[in-house]
Structure formats: structure tokens, C-alpha cells
Motif scaffolding. Structure first.
Motif, PDB file in Angstrom:
ATOM      1  N   ASP A  40       0.845  -1.185   0.000  1.00  0.00           N
ATOM      2  CA  ASP A  40       0.000   0.000   0.000  1.00  0.00           C
ATOM      3  C   ASP A  40       0.884   1.239   0.000  1.00  0.00           C
ATOM      4  OD1 ASP A  40      -2.407  -1.278  -0.074  1.00  0.00           O
ATOM      5  OD2 ASP A  40      -2.901  -1.001   2.038  1.00  0.00           O
ATOM      6  N   THR A  41       0.379   2.316  -0.571  1.00  0.00           N
ATOM      7  CA  THR A  41       1.165   3.541  -0.675  1.00  0.00           C
ATOM      8  C   THR A  41       0.256   4.753  -0.623  1.00  0.00           C
ATOM      9  OG1 THR A  41       2.893   4.631  -1.982  1.00  0.00           O
ATOM     10  CG2 THR A  41       1.049   3.691  -3.197  1.00  0.00           C
ATOM     11  N   LEU A  42       0.837   5.923  -0.466  1.00  0.00           N
ATOM     12  CA  LEU A  42       0.110   7.185  -0.584  1.00  0.00           C
ATOM     13  C   LEU A  42       0.298   7.716  -1.994  1.00  0.00           C
ATOM     14  CD1 LEU A  42      -1.392   9.717   0.571  1.00  0.00           C
ATOM     15  CD2 LEU A  42       0.877  10.644   1.073  1.00  0.00           C
ATOM     16  N   GLU A  43      -0.805   8.010  -2.662  1.00  0.00           N
ATOM     17  CA  GLU A  43      -0.753   8.684  -3.963  1.00  0.00           C
ATOM     18  C   GLU A  43      -0.873  10.176  -3.684  1.00  0.00           C
ATOM     19  OE1 GLU A  43       0.303   8.698  -7.004  1.00  0.00           O
ATOM     20  OE2 GLU A  43      -1.227   7.505  -8.046  1.00  0.00           O
ATOM     21  N   ALA A  44       0.233  10.890  -3.746  1.00  0.00           N
ATOM     22  CA  ALA A  44       0.221  12.313  -3.403  1.00  0.00           C
ATOM     23  C   ALA A  44      -0.776  13.061  -4.267  1.00  0.00           C
ATOM     24  CB  ALA A  44       1.614  12.906  -3.569  1.00  0.00           C
ATOM     25  N   TYR A  45      -1.594  13.902  -3.642  1.00  0.00           N
ATOM     26  CA  TYR A  45      -2.544  14.688  -4.411  1.00  0.00           C
ATOM     27  C   TYR A  45      -1.807  15.575  -5.410  1.00  0.00           C
ATOM     28  CZ  TYR A  45      -6.472  17.595  -5.707  1.00  0.00           C
ATOM     29  OH  TYR A  45      -7.429  18.249  -6.436  1.00  0.00           O
ATOM     30  N   ASP A  46      -0.717  16.159  -4.942  1.00  0.00           N
ATOM     31  CA  ASP A  46       0.105  16.996  -5.834  1.00  0.00           C
ATOM     32  C   ASP A  46       1.101  16.097  -6.548  1.00  0.00           C
ATOM     33  OD1 ASP A  46       1.539  18.903  -7.128  1.00  0.00           O
ATOM     34  OD2 ASP A  46       2.441  19.776  -5.337  1.00  0.00           O
ATOM     35  N   ASN A  47       0.592  15.330  -7.514  1.00  0.00           N
ATOM     36  CA  ASN A  47       1.487  14.426  -8.226  1.00  0.00           C
ATOM     37  C   ASN A  47       2.419  15.168  -9.180  1.00  0.00           C
ATOM     38  OD1 ASN A  47      -0.765  15.022 -10.048  1.00  0.00           O
ATOM     39  ND2 ASN A  47       0.086  13.435 -11.378  1.00  0.00           N
ATOM     40  N   ALA A  48       2.226  16.448  -9.346  1.00  0.00           N
ATOM     41  CA  ALA A  48       3.133  17.235 -10.176  1.00  0.00           C
ATOM     42  C   ALA A  48       4.267  17.797  -9.323  1.00  0.00           C
ATOM     43  CB  ALA A  48       2.382  18.363 -10.876  1.00  0.00           C
ATOM     44  N   GLY A  49       3.942  18.660  -8.381  1.00  0.00           N
ATOM     45  CA  GLY A  49       4.977  19.326  -7.598  1.00  0.00           C
ATOM     46  C   GLY A  49       5.835  18.371  -6.793  1.00  0.00           C
ATOM     47  N   LEU A  50       5.203  17.444  -6.068  1.00  0.00           N
ATOM     48  CA  LEU A  50       5.964  16.549  -5.198  1.00  0.00           C
ATOM     49  C   LEU A  50       6.760  15.524  -5.996  1.00  0.00           C
ATOM     50  CD1 LEU A  50       3.429  15.942  -2.280  1.00  0.00           C
ATOM     51  CD2 LEU A  50       5.329  17.549  -2.383  1.00  0.00           C
ATOM     52  N   TYR A  51       6.161  14.953  -7.025  1.00  0.00           N
ATOM     53  CA  TYR A  51       6.877  13.942  -7.802  1.00  0.00           C
ATOM     54  C   TYR A  51       8.001  14.571  -8.625  1.00  0.00           C
ATOM     55  CZ  TYR A  51       3.048  10.750  -6.575  1.00  0.00           C
ATOM     56  OH  TYR A  51       2.127   9.976  -5.901  1.00  0.00           O
ATOM     57  N   LEU A  52       7.772  15.778  -9.168  1.00  0.00           N
ATOM     58  CA  LEU A  52       8.842  16.456  -9.891  1.00  0.00           C
ATOM     59  C   LEU A  52      10.018  16.767  -8.968  1.00  0.00           C
ATOM     60  CD1 LEU A  52       6.823  18.904 -12.172  1.00  0.00           C
ATOM     61  CD2 LEU A  52       8.204  16.973 -12.937  1.00  0.00           C
ATOM     62  N   ALA A  53       9.713  17.233  -7.753  1.00  0.00           N
ATOM     63  CA  ALA A  53      10.777  17.521  -6.792  1.00  0.00           C
ATOM     64  C   ALA A  53      11.542  16.254  -6.440  1.00  0.00           C
ATOM     65  CB  ALA A  53      10.185  18.165  -5.538  1.00  0.00           C
ATOM     66  N   ALA A  54      10.814  15.149  -6.236  1.00  0.00           N
ATOM     67  CA  ALA A  54      11.463  13.878  -5.912  1.00  0.00           C
ATOM     68  C   ALA A  54      12.369  13.421  -7.047  1.00  0.00           C
ATOM     69  CB  ALA A  54      10.399  12.812  -5.627  1.00  0.00           C
ATOM     70  N   ILE A  55      11.918  13.585  -8.285  1.00  0.00           N
ATOM     71  CA  ILE A  55      12.710  13.154  -9.440  1.00  0.00           C
ATOM     72  C   ILE A  55      13.965  14.012  -9.578  1.00  0.00           C
ATOM     73  CG2 ILE A  55      12.716  12.969 -11.957  1.00  0.00           C
ATOM     74  CD1 ILE A  55       9.696  12.296 -11.727  1.00  0.00           C
ATOM     75  N   GLU A  56      13.854  15.313  -9.355  1.00  0.00           N
ATOM     76  CA  GLU A  56      15.036  16.170  -9.453  1.00  0.00           C
ATOM     77  C   GLU A  56      16.055  15.799  -8.380  1.00  0.00           C
ATOM     78  OE1 GLU A  56      14.682  20.305  -9.981  1.00  0.00           O
ATOM     79  OE2 GLU A  56      13.041  20.191 -11.415  1.00  0.00           O
ATOM     80  N   LEU A  57      15.594  15.491  -7.184  1.00  0.00           N
ATOM     81  CA  LEU A  57      16.513  15.036  -6.130  1.00  0.00           C
ATOM     82  C   LEU A  57      17.177  13.724  -6.543  1.00  0.00           C
ATOM     83  CD1 LEU A  57      14.312  15.810  -3.012  1.00  0.00           C
ATOM     84  CD2 LEU A  57      16.571  16.776  -3.425  1.00  0.00           C
ATOM     85  N   ALA A  58      16.380  12.806  -7.072  1.00  0.00           N
ATOM     86  CA  ALA A  58      16.921  11.505  -7.468  1.00  0.00           C
ATOM     87  C   ALA A  58      17.931  11.648  -8.594  1.00  0.00           C
ATOM     88  CB  ALA A  58      15.784  10.582  -7.891  1.00  0.00           C
TER      89      ALA A  58
END
Length: 611
Positions: A40-58
Motif C-alpha cells: 500500500d502507498t500514498l498517492e500524493a494529491y500533488d502528483n506534479a509538484g511533489l513527484y517532480l521535486a522527488a525526481i530532481e533530487l533523485a
């Protein structure tokens, strides 16, 4: 009006929900011959801002903090760094961790893999539920497949983190992409320069597998001829009308050709994997409209506008001082000169001043000429040009088949092709994305603190009808944001699951500062939310797997993987002598202080509106 319902009303509403709120989705399927892990996981409501930030960090190797889970098992998610140069240059060269993956390239890879959906399509944006899983065991945002097989029955720390938390999922995607870039068996394009987008061509291909189906000349309509290509004079080609790369569903892209203005002539399946990834770099997907219209979900927090200082009433000036007399400051002037500036209080959402524009690199996405906002700025990139002899030779079947047949033994130097042709005015491009703000990682990690409420021992009986009893365990996050955990069982006859589902191998508890979406207005006529998420685990047994005629004992381990918390061990007894399901009186109580005041540390997370 966003609101949190009373517990009884929420339960009643959830009981009626079949699909809880994201409009698209496909059923997760079992992997080839192997029972897949269930996370199970959390699907962030802000799938743009949070996921983009995570990808840039990665992409910069900055996504994973220095931590060790309570078991001491290494997570294996650290960024390996990148090699540079030709195959001969890389001999005995140590990977450089200061070299990054082009962030836009990694964003495009993740988009092509999942369209920024980390959870199953039945989970609403902002909800908690089953992680997205493909038929071949690809998990989450990066559709991580390698290393996610369930051979042991219980997941490793790495598998559980990849399956439960979006930040670690994209960190693994970056690690795998870097590993393929460094791999001595993967051909090298250009000068092997990590800063050159075109030099990643074979690495991008390898992320999806160096299969012939991703060869730019492969055509399913002529597969039988293609497989015998060495003796086939008329080399089949993909339809040249498709252009050099995918349009990424952008109607304004030159390769988006349509007869009805709605459906493109050439779809995703008409392009190779590199053509898909590079195509979305050049033609970025749309920014989610639901976020663009709500300033709460900007790509990163918008800086607050500094309020204009209130005017100070100055009393009438006294008569001018006489000649030779020193002018004395007024009381107001003296107070202004000596007073300590009062810090501007942080405004609440209701009285926040209008935000100013966010500076690069996290600029609020402006709508383009077509009126559409994009997830990232378009990046120009060249595709291999088959009219250039050096490129045509490298991608010829006479070169590809021997490399494939030898399992890329020597790195297939014959497949190398240059990406710079000065005489033709062709040069590789670089990603203009500025360095990421490293403090974003702390925001995406939060301060999770896991509290597990469980009995120390449980005896589970099986009645005469073969129905097993059960006991419930609660996993809470009394800290903030996402607290991932994994579940391990000592024996296959022990089953841990959540209500109404099969085995669960890992999940998340979410702090109460975060609003969790249970059902969207599209499905329930109103938006149903709650504060935070506790996971209720049910421990039972599988009567068919119990050893026949003997009493047995096993255990369940629940391990917090991030932040504060310790492993909880629950001893499970079963067998003929167990007549009634019972729990020990002594329960596990972690010494973790619960508090009603939770600091919101993650930007852009949905919040209930004030009543």
C-alpha cells in the motif's frame, strides 16, 4: 467544501465505493509465475509538484538520506554516480557522484512508465491504497521490475521502500538508470558525456531492455522478415510519416497527425522506447488542471508577498531650532531608529496575501501559446539520423544481431555512433534544469514516527468449518508525512492482510497533518476526506497451509522503515490445542508520545478547509 466526515459516516460511504476516485486505471495483474508482493502507498494529491521535486533530487543522487532501518538491513538505494567517456576511458574509473542524470530525461522516463501515477488507478489522488503494479511486476512511478520478484515470501527493506514510498521509488529508478549508463555491456553513444542528452540514447533503450522491439527499424507488420533481416534486401522500416519521436499526446506537436482532430494517426505503440522518452522531453505532458487552478498546489511553495508597511503618523514638526542649536530627533524618529523590526507573521490560508511569482527553477508553469501549462519546459534533443552513414551503420541489423546474440558481451563497440556532426550543424544538447534545492529532501521525508499497537502473543483457532480466527494490529504515524513499514512472516501459514484484501507485505501510515482523500466528488457526489491514515492489519492463518495434526508457532515482524520506531514482534500460535482465538494481556506499547500538534513539513499537501 472539503470536509472530514465523522467516523461512522466515512465507514458507511466507503462501504458503497467500488471505485474511489481516479478516473483512469487498470487492474494490477500477477507477475509471470510468481506471487507478487502487495504494497500500500500514498498517492500524493500533488502528483506534479511533489513527484517532480522527488525526481530532481533523485537525478542528482540527493533523494536518499543517510539512514539505517531498525533491522540494520542495508536499503541499497544509494546513487552510484556516473562514469564518463568511452569504454576504454572507463576502465578502472570510479563513478563520480557529483555527475547527475539529466533531470528532464528522468522526468520523461517516469512519465512514460507511469504518467506520474504511483498507486493503482482505483486509488484517488491524495488517497492510500494499492501501489501501481504491472503484469510483469513493475512497481510504482518508475515501474521498477528488476529486483522486485517475490522469491522469499517477505520483502527486503529495499523492496518495501520502493513499493510504499514514491521518493524511494524514483530513487531506485535513478539508481537503475545510472547503473545502465555505467554498465560495460551497454553501448555508448557520442562521447559518453552524462551532460549530453543524445549520449543517453542506449541507456534509455536499456531501461526498457535492449530488445529488438525498441530498434528504430523494427516493424511488427514485418516481424518475420525482420527476424531474418540479414538475408532480406528490402529492410523494413517503421512508417517514416511517424516522425523522429513521439508527440506525447500533444496536439500541437508536428508528429501529432489526425484525420478527425481527436485521435492521433500514430499512437504510442508506433514508437520505440527512446522515441517515447525523448518525445516527451521535447513535447512535455500537460500540467494537471486540477492543480493549476488551485494555488495551494504550485510546483513548490510560492513565496509570500511582503506586505507594505503601515504608514506611520508623524506629528507636526516643532518650530525650527534656533541658530546654533542642534536639531533633536522627534519621538517617532527615535523609535524607528531603535526599534527591533517585528517579523511578519506567517499568514493562514484564509488571510494569505497574493503570492508573487516563484523564481526559477520551480517557476509556476505559464500556459503556452496553445493555452496549456506543461509539467516541465520543452527541451530540444536530436534523434539518431539514419541518413548519416555513421549512424546508419551503427544501427544496422548486421551489427545489432551479433550484439544481441552475444548478450552484449563486449559492449558492442560497433553500435557506437557519434552525436556531434559540426559539418552538418548538429551538436548534442544539455538539460537546462538548474541544480535542485537539497532542502527539498527534508520536506519529502518529513518526520515520521511509527507507533504499532499489537499483542505480544496471539493464539488463532480454526473452527470445525475450517474458518480461522484473527486479531487486529494498528500501525500509526504520530509524527508527520509518510511512515512506510514492512511486514515479515516466519511461515507461509501466517497471513497478514488488510480488510477485504489478500496478503500485505508493506504499507504506510500517514500523519494527521495530511488530508487523505477517500472518495472524489465524481464518484460520491462530494469530496470525502479524513485526517491522516492508520493501517489496520489483520493477522490470521491459512488452514490449508497449517501442518496437519500438530501445534505450531511462528511470528510476524512489523518494521518501521523510516524515522522513529522499533520492530514489533508478534508470536502466533495455531494447531489442534488452540480452541479459542486469544490475545495475550500484555500488548506492545512503544514509548512514543502522541501529540495533537503536528507540524506540516511537506509543501502542497491537501488540507481541509476551515469549517
Amino acid at each position: 467544501m472539503v470536509r472530514a466526515l465523522a467516523a461512522l459516516a466515512v465507514v458507511a460511504a466507503v462501504a458503497l465505493i467500488v471505485f474511489s476516485g481516479r478516473d483512469e486505471g487498470a487492474e494490477a495483474q500477477a507477475c509471470f509465475g510468481i506471487e507478487p508482493f502487495e504494497f500500500d502507498t500514498l498517492e500524493a494529491y500533488d502528483n506534479a509538484g511533489l513527484y517532480l521535486a522527488a525526481i530532481e533530487l533523485a537525478a542528482e543522487g540527493a533523494a536518499v538520506p543517510d539512514f539505517t532501518p531498525p533491522s540494520g538491513e542495508p536499503h541499497g538505494l544509494d546513487y552510484p554516480g556516473l562514469l564518463k567517456g568511452s569504454q576504454s576511458d572507463r576502465i578502472d574509473q570510479e563513478p563520480d557522484k557529483s555527475l547527475r542524470i539529466p533531470p528532464t530525461l528522468l522526468k520523461s522516463v517516469v512519465w512514460v512508465e507511469s504518467e506520474f501515477a504511483h498507486a493503482h488507478g482505483d486509488v484517488p489522488w491524495g488517497g492510500v491504497g494499492q501501489v501501481s503494479r504491472s503484469f510483469d511486476c513493475g512497481f510504482g512511478l518508475g515501474q521498477i521490475t528488476s529486483g522486485m520478484e517475490n522469491y522469499a515470501g517477505s520483502p527486503s527493506v529495499k523492496q518495501a521502500l520502493v513499493g510504499t514510498h514514491f521518493l524511494f521509488n524514483v530513487a531506485e529508478a535513478a539508481r537503475m538508470l545510472a547503473q545502465k549508463w555505467n554498465d560495460e555491456f551497454v553501448p555508448i553513444a557520442g562521447d559518453g558525456d552524462p551532460a549530453s542528452l543524445e549520449d543517453w540514447y542506449y541507456t534509455v533503450w536499456a531501461y526498457n531492455g535492449l530488445f529488438y522491439t525498441n530498434h528504430p527499424q523494427y516493424d511488427t507488420a514485418h516481424e518475420s522478415s525482420w527476424l531474418n533481416w540479414l538475408g532480406y534486401l528490402q529492410h523494413p522500416m517503421r512508417d517514416p510519416m511517424r516522425g523522429d519521436m513521439w508527440h506525447c499526446n500533444d496536439p500541437s506537436a508536428p508528429t501529432w497527425i489526425s484525420t478527425d482532430g481527436i485521435n492521433p494517426w500514430f499512437g504510442r505503440g508506433d514508437y520505440t522506447y527512446p522515441e517515447l522518452v525523448y518525445g516527451c522531453m521535447r513535447h512535455p505532458p500537460e500540467y494537471p488542471e486540477r492543480l493549476y487552478d488551485d494555488p495551494e498546489y504550485a510546483p513548490t511553495p510560492r513565496p509570500e508577498a511582503t506586505p507594505e508597511p503601515a504608514p506611520i503618523e508623524v506629528p507636526e514638526e516643532p518650530a525650527e531650532a534656533g541658530e546654533g542649536e542642534e536639531s533633536q530627533p522627534t519621538d517617532v524618529e527615535e523609535a524607528e531608529a531603535t526599534a527591533t523590526p517585528t517579523p511578519t507573521p506567517t499568514p493562514t490560508p484564509d488571510d494569505a496575501p497574493e503570492a508573487t511569482a516563484t523564481p526559477d527553477p520551480y517557476a509556476w508553469p505559464a500556459r503556452g501559446a496553445d493555452g496549456v501549462a506543461r509539467l516541465w519546459p520543452a527541451v530540444e534533443v536530436n534523434m539518431p539520423d539514419p541518413t548519416i552513414p555513421a549512424v546508419a551503420a551503427a544501427l544496422s541489423p548486421q551489427v545489432y544481431f551479433p550484439c544481441s546474440d552475444s548478450f552484449w558481451y563486449d559492449g558492442c563497440a560497433a553500435m557506437h555512433f557519434p552525436t556531434s556532426f559540426p559539418d552538418l550543424g548538429i551538436e548534442p544538447h544539455q538539460d537546462p534544469t538548474p541544480p535542485v534545492d537539497p532542502t527539498l529532501r527534508d520536506a519529502l521525508i518529513g518526520e515520521p514516527k511509527t507507533l504499532i499497537k499489537a499483542p505480544a502473543d496471539v493464539a488463532i483457532a480454526v473452527d470445525e468449518n475450517g474458518v480461522a480466527g484473527s486479531t487486529e494490529v494498528t500501525v500509526q504515524n504520530v509524527g508527520t508525512w509518510i511512515a512506510p513499514f514492512r511486514v515479515q512472516t516466519s511461515d507461509p501459514w501466517i497471513v497478514v492482510h488488510r480488510e477485504g484484501n489478500g496478503r500485505l507485505h508493506g504499507g504506510v501510515a500517514v500523519g494527521v497533518e495530511t488530508t487523505i482523500v477517500i472518495c472524489t466528488a465524481n464518484y460520491c457526489s462530494e469530496l470525502i476526506t479524513k485526517r491522516g491514515h492508520d493501517t489496520a492489519l489483520i493477522i490470521t492463518v491459512d488452514p490449508e497451509l497449517l501442518p496437519e495434526g500438530e501445534d505450531v508457532q511462528g511470528s510476524v515482524l512489523i518494521e518501521p522503515l523510516l524515522g522513529e520506531g522499533t520492530i514489533t514482534r508478534i508470536v502466533v500460535h495455531a494447531g489442534p490445542s488452540v480452541e479459542t482465538t486469544e490475545e495475550s494481556e500484555e500488548a506492545h506499547e512503544e514509548d512514543l508520545e502522541q501529540t495533537l500538534e503536528h507540524r506540516i513539513v511537506v509543501p502542497n499537501v491537501a488540507r481541509d478547509e476551515e469549517e
